[in-house]
Enzyme design. Structure first.
Site, PDB file in Angstrom:
ATOM      1  CG  ASP A   1      47.099  45.429  48.342  1.00 14.70           C
ATOM      2  OD1 ASP A   1      47.727  44.559  48.971  1.00 14.70           O
ATOM      3  OD2 ASP A   1      45.908  45.306  48.010  1.00 14.70           O
TER       4      ASP A   1
ATOM      5  CG  ASP B   1      43.651  35.381  44.813  1.00 16.57           C
ATOM      6  OD1 ASP B   1      43.690  34.941  45.970  1.00 16.57           O
ATOM      7  OD2 ASP B   1      44.450  36.219  44.377  1.00 16.57           O
TER       8      ASP B   1
END
Length: 240
Positions: free
Chosen positions: A8, A130
């Site tokens: 990330d 998600d």
């Protein structure tokens, strides 16, 4: 089952957040290429690269990091975060991404995401599904919706999606185990879909359980960085 390590990105550095909270950030390495090369050296072939700056800015920011990794490793990179326009998508593919993940865009501008799916095909586009309490969460998880994750995924499968990445926001970054029920239900509903589990992996036992469930792949982030699973252990999974 493919093991897909995650990097990330914030300000070009490899970081991890807890439950998507930008204020709960840990910087693991200022040089993501070094991390990617470690993954490649362990025999892993894939990488999940997330542009957290991009997710917040609603446009791709860290494409240079993507380009550096794809030109200096052989990793197949799926890229997500901030891909909101035709121009963003073009930049990401030109920077070497193998696949692009679209989550927020599939909710907020489904016609555009559908056009990408039509143009690039189901092998190149991944649906980001998600969920928080089984409802879709978007915009770096800062916004909730009333969309039930299973309906959302089914609708996109009918439009040609072949791959999904699903993170249970409540599990992410906590090292408390994945949301096994979520992945079980997704696979029962859509047996032809390639389900990639993400969030909560804390041990080899978690990975072994997901492998027994026959998920297509699993994204592993914090468990690697915190030393809960070693790259040597991960390399024991045979990819097929």
């Amino acid at each position: 089952m493919f093991i897909i390590p995650a990097i990330d990105l914030i300000e070009g550095k490899a970081v991890r957040l807890t439950q998507g909270d930008y204020s709960q950030k840990t910087v693991y390495n200022a040089h993501p290429l070094e991390v990617a090369k470690e993954f490649e050296g362990a025999g892993l072939t894939r990488l999940h690269l997330v542009d957290l700056d991009g997710a917040k800015a609603k446009k791709v920011i860290n494409w240079k990091v993507l380009e550096t990794i794809t030109t200096q490793t052989r990793l197949q990179v799926d890229f997500g975060g901030g891909v909101q326009s035709d121009e963003d998508l073009k930049i990401v593919f030109e920077s070497g991404a193998t696949q692009v993940t679209g989550g927020s865009i599939a909710v907020k501008n489904p016609d555009l995401f559908a056009s990408w799916l039509s143009q690039y095909g189901g092998e190149k586009m991944i649906l980001g599904a998600d969920a928080k309490n089984e409802r879709i969460a978007v915009s770096g998880w800062e916004e909730g919706t009333e969309l039930w994750v299973y309906d959302f995924v089914k609708q996109w499968e009918e439009r040609g999606i072949q791959y999904i990445i699903s993170t249970d926001v409540a599990k992410d970054g906590l090292l408390q185990g994945p949301s096994f029920d979520l992945y079980q239900k997704l696979q029962e509903q859509s047996p032809a879909l390639r389900v990639i589990a993400s969030g909560g992996v804390s041990s080899m036992a978690d990975l072994e359980k997901l492998a027994e469930m026959n998920v297509y792949g699993v994204i592993v982030g914090k468990a690697i960085y915190e030393g809960r699973v070693s790259l040597k252990d991960l390399s024991t999974f045979v990819e097929n």
